[in-house]
Structures are given as C-alpha cells and as structure tokens.
Design a protein around this motif. Structure first.
Motif, PDB file in Angstrom:
ATOM      1  N   GLU A  92       1.020  -1.603  -0.256  1.00 32.60           N
ATOM      2  CA  GLU A  92       0.285   0.038   0.276  1.00 32.60           C
ATOM      3  C   GLU A  92       1.382   1.079   0.094  1.00 32.60           C
ATOM      4  O   GLU A  92       1.747   1.162   0.650  1.00 32.60           O
ATOM      5  N   LEU A  93       0.699   2.210  -0.684  1.00 37.54           N
ATOM      6  CA  LEU A  93       1.561   3.744  -0.887  1.00 37.54           C
ATOM      7  C   LEU A  93       0.498   4.337  -0.559  1.00 37.54           C
ATOM      8  O   LEU A  93      -0.942   4.511  -0.430  1.00 37.54           O
ATOM      9  N   PHE A  94       0.764   5.375   0.198  1.00 36.67           N
ATOM     10  CA  PHE A  94       0.776   6.273   1.303  1.00 36.67           C
ATOM     11  C   PHE A  94       0.391   7.545   0.728  1.00 36.67           C
ATOM     12  O   PHE A  94       2.005   7.396   0.922  1.00 36.67           O
ATOM     13  N   ASP A  95       0.375   8.601   0.863  1.00 31.84           N
ATOM     14  CA  ASP A  95      -0.003   9.469   0.783  1.00 31.84           C
ATOM     15  C   ASP A  95      -0.486  10.915   1.526  1.00 31.84           C
ATOM     16  O   ASP A  95      -1.800  10.685   1.860  1.00 31.84           O
ATOM     17  N   GLY A  96       0.395  10.936   2.782  1.00 28.46           N
ATOM     18  CA  GLY A  96       0.267  11.317   4.279  1.00 28.46           C
ATOM     19  C   GLY A  96      -0.712  10.353   4.575  1.00 28.46           C
ATOM     20  O   GLY A  96      -0.305   9.205   5.036  1.00 28.46           O
ATOM     21  N   GLU A  97      -2.058  10.042   5.264  1.00 35.03           N
ATOM     22  CA  GLU A  97      -2.983   9.108   5.499  1.00 35.03           C
ATOM     23  C   GLU A  97      -3.270   8.265   5.189  1.00 35.03           C
ATOM     24  O   GLU A  97      -4.348   7.829   5.777  1.00 35.03           O
ATOM     25  N   ALA A  98      -3.999   8.901   3.914  1.00 35.27           N
ATOM     26  CA  ALA A  98      -4.590   8.063   2.332  1.00 35.27           C
ATOM     27  C   ALA A  98      -4.518   7.385   1.719  1.00 35.27           C
ATOM     28  O   ALA A  98      -3.139   7.834   1.459  1.00 35.27           O
ATOM     29  N   VAL A  99      -4.476   5.677   1.480  1.00 38.50           N
ATOM     30  CA  VAL A  99      -3.991   5.618   1.071  1.00 38.50           C
ATOM     31  C   VAL A  99      -4.288   5.279  -0.538  1.00 38.50           C
ATOM     32  O   VAL A  99      -5.022   5.921  -1.095  1.00 38.50           O
ATOM     33  N   ALA A 100      -3.257   5.970  -1.562  1.00 39.32           N
ATOM     34  CA  ALA A 100      -3.468   6.015  -2.696  1.00 39.32           C
ATOM     35  C   ALA A 100      -2.886   4.976  -4.312  1.00 39.32           C
ATOM     36  O   ALA A 100      -3.686   5.323  -5.303  1.00 39.32           O
ATOM     37  N   SER A 101      -2.857   4.021  -3.258  1.00 38.82           N
ATOM     38  CA  SER A 101      -2.450   2.674  -4.308  1.00 38.82           C
ATOM     39  C   SER A 101      -2.173   1.457  -3.839  1.00 38.82           C
ATOM     40  O   SER A 101      -1.815   1.305  -2.658  1.00 38.82           O
ATOM     41  N   ARG A 102      -2.855   0.173  -4.195  1.00 37.63           N
ATOM     42  CA  ARG A 102      -2.040  -1.061  -3.851  1.00 37.63           C
ATOM     43  C   ARG A 102      -1.875  -1.687  -4.964  1.00 37.63           C
ATOM     44  O   ARG A 102      -2.456  -1.826  -5.843  1.00 37.63           O
ATOM     45  N   ALA A 103      -0.619  -2.690  -4.398  1.00 39.57           N
ATOM     46  CA  ALA A 103      -0.337  -3.683  -5.679  1.00 39.57           C
ATOM     47  C   ALA A 103      -0.131  -4.127  -5.230  1.00 39.57           C
ATOM     48  O   ALA A 103       0.276  -5.007  -3.838  1.00 39.57           O
TER      49      ALA A 103
END
Length: 133
Positions: A92-103
């Motif tokens: 999971e890639l987080f931008d701040g506390e928001a999940v921006a992407s999963r892979a």
C-alpha cells in the motif's frame, strides 16, 4: 503480521504533465521499497541470496487517487504468499494518511548463472516468514 515501512522521497522526474506522480513511477516506488527489504534488510539478517537473482513475473497495481508532489510517500509492504519457487509481495502506498495505491508483485528466485528459476532456500523462507500476512 508485520509490515515493512519504507519512506520514499519523490523526485520532480516522478511527475506527469498534470503535476501528479506518473502511473509508471508507482512501480519504481514499490521497487525501491521491495529492494530495501530484500537486499538491505535481508543482507543485515545474513541472507544475501536475494541480491544474486530475483526476477518479476507479475505486477498488478490499483490506482486509488492521484499523488501530488510532496516530500515523499510511505510504502507499506508485506509478503502475501510464499510458494516453493515464488512469493508475492503486497503493498500500500500512502500519501499522508490516505491510501493512494495498492499493488502486488510476484517474485521468482532466479539462478543468473544457470539462466533459470530456482526454489527458495530455507534461509530465504525464514527471512520472509515474519513479513507474511
């Protein structure tokens, strides 16, 4: 389950014409986190065989929201599956506390000298197991 946390700085070259991180760069960010775990952390644990040959047989990425230029992003990764001759890394890639992407990435241990896939060693399995979901 333990997640490996990797803080990755963003570069101007990561941006697209709209000022967001380019979709292809997400794979680079995931790769940096995966390399930090499998080469750096594994090396510290005495497991150096990953750095002598791993190939990628599959990537899948879900883009959930755009990421603007910031100081960096956080990638959390874990091992989703371990098989005899492959393993799957989830992220999971987080931008701040928001999940921006999963892979997810399927990795195959590879014998570079012989030019063929190989099985995971006991030491590799032992290293990966604590990161397994």
């Amino acid at each position: 389950m333990s997640r490996y946390l990797y803080h990755c700085p963003l570069r101007w070259s990561d941006l697209d014409a709209y000022g967001h991180v380019n979709n292809a760069r997400f794979l680079t960010l995931y790769e940096e986190a995966r390399v930090a775990l499998m080469f750096v952390e594994a090396g510290k644990a005495g497991v150096k065989s990953f750095s002598r040959g791993i190939v990628i047989s599959r990537h899948e990425v879900d883009y959930l929201r755009p990421v603007d230029y910031t100081d960096g992003v956080r990638v959390e990764l874990w091992i989703e599956e371990i098989r005899a001759s492959r393993f799957t890394v989830a992220y999971e890639l987080f931008d701040g506390e928001a999940v921006a992407s999963r892979a997810r990435t399927t990795c195959v241990p590879y014998d570079l000298t012989g030019g063929r896939p190989r099985r995971l060693t006991d030491a590799e399995r032992e290293f990966l197991e604590p990161w397994r979901d």
